[in-house]
Design a protein around this motif. Structure first.
Motif, PDB file in Angstrom:
ATOM      1  N   ASP A 198      -1.569  -3.702  -6.658  1.00 11.26           N
ATOM      2  CA  ASP A 198      -2.955  -4.118  -6.431  1.00 11.26           C
ATOM      3  C   ASP A 198      -3.090  -5.641  -6.457  1.00 11.26           C
ATOM      4  O   ASP A 198      -3.751  -6.233  -5.602  1.00 11.26           O
ATOM      5  CB  ASP A 198      -3.868  -3.495  -7.492  1.00 11.26           C
ATOM      6  CG  ASP A 198      -4.043  -1.992  -7.311  1.00 11.26           C
ATOM      7  OD1 ASP A 198      -3.737  -1.488  -6.213  1.00 11.26           O
ATOM      8  OD2 ASP A 198      -4.471  -1.332  -8.276  1.00 11.26           O
TER       9      ASP A 198
ATOM     10  N   ARG B 157       2.329   1.697  -3.423  1.00 10.93           N
ATOM     11  CA  ARG B 157       1.319   2.212  -4.351  1.00 10.93           C
ATOM     12  C   ARG B 157       1.108   3.707  -4.144  1.00 10.93           C
ATOM     13  O   ARG B 157       0.996   4.484  -5.107  1.00 10.93           O
ATOM     14  CB  ARG B 157       0.002   1.461  -4.161  1.00 10.93           C
ATOM     15  CG  ARG B 157      -1.031   1.744  -5.239  1.00 10.93           C
ATOM     16  CD  ARG B 157      -2.368   1.110  -4.894  1.00 10.93           C
ATOM     17  NE  ARG B 157      -3.266   1.053  -6.035  1.00 10.93           N
ATOM     18  CZ  ARG B 157      -3.978   2.088  -6.489  1.00 10.93           C
ATOM     19  NH1 ARG B 157      -3.872   3.270  -5.890  1.00 10.93           N
ATOM     20  NH2 ARG B 157      -4.776   1.942  -7.531  1.00 10.93           N
ATOM     21  N   ASP B 158       1.052   4.132  -2.867  1.00  9.43           N
ATOM     22  CA  ASP B 158       0.860   5.552  -2.568  1.00  9.43           C
ATOM     23  C   ASP B 158       2.020   6.392  -3.105  1.00  9.43           C
ATOM     24  O   ASP B 158       1.816   7.507  -3.602  1.00  9.43           O
ATOM     25  CB  ASP B 158       0.735   5.760  -1.062  1.00  9.43           C
ATOM     26  CG  ASP B 158      -0.602   5.262  -0.510  1.00  9.43           C
ATOM     27  OD1 ASP B 158      -1.533   5.031  -1.316  1.00  9.43           O
ATOM     28  OD2 ASP B 158      -0.704   5.080   0.719  1.00  9.43           O
ATOM     29  N   ALA B 159       3.223   5.839  -3.003  1.00 13.56           N
ATOM     30  CA  ALA B 159       4.390   6.564  -3.503  1.00 13.56           C
ATOM     31  C   ALA B 159       4.309   6.739  -5.014  1.00 13.56           C
ATOM     32  O   ALA B 159       4.649   7.806  -5.552  1.00 13.56           O
ATOM     33  CB  ALA B 159       5.669   5.829  -3.116  1.00 13.56           C
TER      34      ALA B 159
ATOM     35  N   THR C 102       1.493   6.652  -6.910  1.00 12.06           N
ATOM     36  CA  THR C 102       0.366   7.506  -7.298  1.00 12.06           C
ATOM     37  C   THR C 102       0.545   8.946  -6.850  1.00 12.06           C
ATOM     38  O   THR C 102      -0.277   9.807  -7.176  1.00 12.06           O
ATOM     39  CB  THR C 102      -0.956   6.944  -6.742  1.00 12.06           C
ATOM     40  OG1 THR C 102      -0.849   6.773  -5.321  1.00 12.06           O
ATOM     41  CG2 THR C 102      -1.277   5.605  -7.384  1.00 12.06           C
ATOM     42  N   GLY C 103       1.619   9.219  -6.115  1.00 12.33           N
ATOM     43  CA  GLY C 103       1.962  10.603  -5.830  1.00 12.33           C
ATOM     44  C   GLY C 103       2.464  11.320  -7.078  1.00 12.33           C
ATOM     45  O   GLY C 103       2.496  12.553  -7.125  1.00 12.33           O
TER      46      GLY C 103
ATOM     47  N   ALA D 141       0.828  -1.204   0.000  1.00  9.94           N
ATOM     48  CA  ALA D 141       0.000   0.000   0.000  1.00  9.94           C
ATOM     49  C   ALA D 141       0.865   1.257   0.000  1.00  9.94           C
ATOM     50  O   ALA D 141       0.575   2.228  -0.719  1.00  9.94           O
ATOM     51  CB  ALA D 141      -0.928  -0.004   1.214  1.00  9.94           C
ATOM     52  N   ALA D 142       1.941   1.236   0.803  1.00 12.22           N
ATOM     53  CA  ALA D 142       2.837   2.387   0.851  1.00 12.22           C
ATOM     54  C   ALA D 142       3.530   2.596  -0.490  1.00 12.22           C
ATOM     55  O   ALA D 142       3.715   3.733  -0.956  1.00 12.22           O
ATOM     56  CB  ALA D 142       3.863   2.194   1.962  1.00 12.22           C
TER      57      ALA D 142
ATOM     58  N   VAL E 194       1.495   0.074 -10.328  1.00 10.71           N
ATOM     59  CA  VAL E 194       0.220   0.163  -9.630  1.00 10.71           C
ATOM     60  C   VAL E 194      -0.542  -1.158  -9.728  1.00 10.71           C
ATOM     61  O   VAL E 194      -1.069  -1.672  -8.730  1.00 10.71           O
ATOM     62  CB  VAL E 194      -0.632   1.321 -10.187  1.00 10.71           C
ATOM     63  CG1 VAL E 194      -2.066   1.243  -9.648  1.00 10.71           C
ATOM     64  CG2 VAL E 194      -0.009   2.662  -9.823  1.00 10.71           C
TER      65      VAL E 194
END
Length: 214
Positions: free
Chosen positions: A163, A132-134, A136-137, A129-130, A159
Motif C-alpha cells: 500500500d 497485494r492480491d496474492a 490477501t488471498g 497490486a498483484a 500488505v
C-alpha cells in the motif's frame, strides 16, 4: 540486482570520463555509502569488473596537477550505456527490488524519456497490486494479523508495504506528469548530480582506501 553497478555506471556516465576516486566521491556525496553497498572496495571492484566486461573503457590519464600519480579514467561504452538504461528500467518496474536498488534507479530516471518513466512506474503500481492480491488471498487485513498467529505479522507487513509503495509511486507519477524535472530529449538544463574535479564534498567520509590512488 546489485545497486553498485547501476550507481557506478550512473556516475561515470554523468562525468563522461572519471577516475575511481571521483566516482567514490560522488557516491559519498549522494549518501550511497549509507543506504547501499557502495563502499570503496566494491566501487573499485565494480569499475575493474565492468571494464573487463566491456561496459567501461579504461584510459590512462596524465599525472594530476597536484602532483599525484596518474590515475586510470573510465568511460561508459555503448554496451555499458545499454546495460545502464536496462538496469534503470528494471529498478523502476520491479516491485520487489530492495530499497537501495530502487533508490539507485531513481537517480537515473531523467536519463529516460518522460513518457517511458511514467509507463514504467505504472507497471510498478500494477506489480504492487498483484503482489497485494496474492497476499490477501491468504490473509485478510480486516481480520487482523492475530488470526494467523504471529506469522500473520509478516503478511500484515507485506500488505502495508504494498500500500505504501503504491501510494508513493502514484505520487511520483503525478509529479512527473505535472512537469517536474527535465528528462531525456527535453529542452532545459539537465540536473548535474556529480562533483566537479576539486570540488569539496561536505559528505565525504575521509576514510582512505588503497584504490583511491589508482
Amino acid at each position: 540486482m546489485s545497486a553498485i553497478r547501476l550507481l557506478v555506471l550512473c556516475a561515470v556516465r554523468q562525468h563522461g570520463r572519471a577516475h575511481g576516486y571521483q566516482i567514490r566521491n560522488d557516491l559519498e556525496y549522494w549518501g550511497a555509502h549509507e543506504w547501499s553497498n557502495a563502499k570503496p572496495g566494491s566501487i573499485y571492484h565494480a569499475l575493474k569488473q565492468m571494464a573487463k566486461q566491456g561496459l567501461l573503457v579504461e584510459h590512462e590519464a596524465a599525472p594530476s596537477s597536484a602532483g599525484g600519480p596518474p590515475r586510470t579514467e573510465y568511460e561508459v561504452t555503448g554496451a555499458g550505456n545499454e546495460e545502464y538504461l536496462a538496469l534503470v528500467r528494471a529498478a523502476l518496474t520491479s516491485y520487489d527490488q530492495r530499497p537501495d536498488v530502487l533508490s539507485a534507479g531513481l537517480g537515473g530516471i531523467v536519463d529516460l524519456e518522460r513518457a517511458e518513466v511514467v509507463a514504467l512506474l505504472k507497471e510498478r503500481v500494477a506489480g504492487l497490486a498483484a503482489w497485494r492480491d496474492a497476499v490477501t488471498g491468504h490473509y485478510l487485513p480486516e481480520s487482523g494479523p492475530e488470526s494467523l498467529g504471529h506469522i500473520g505479522e509478516i503478511m500484515n507487513l507485506w500488505v502495508h508495504s504494498a500500500d505504501a509503495g503504491a501510494e508513493w509511486t502514484r505520487g511520483l507519477i503525478a509529479r512527473i506528469e505535472g512537469g517536474a524535472y527535465t528528462f531525456a530529449g527535453e529542452e532545459g538544463e539537465p540536473f548535474v548530480g556529480v562533483l566537479a574535479e576539486g570540488q569539496e564534498n561536505p559528505y565525504a567520509t575521509g576514510i582512505p582506501d588503497p584504490g583511491d590512488e589508482e
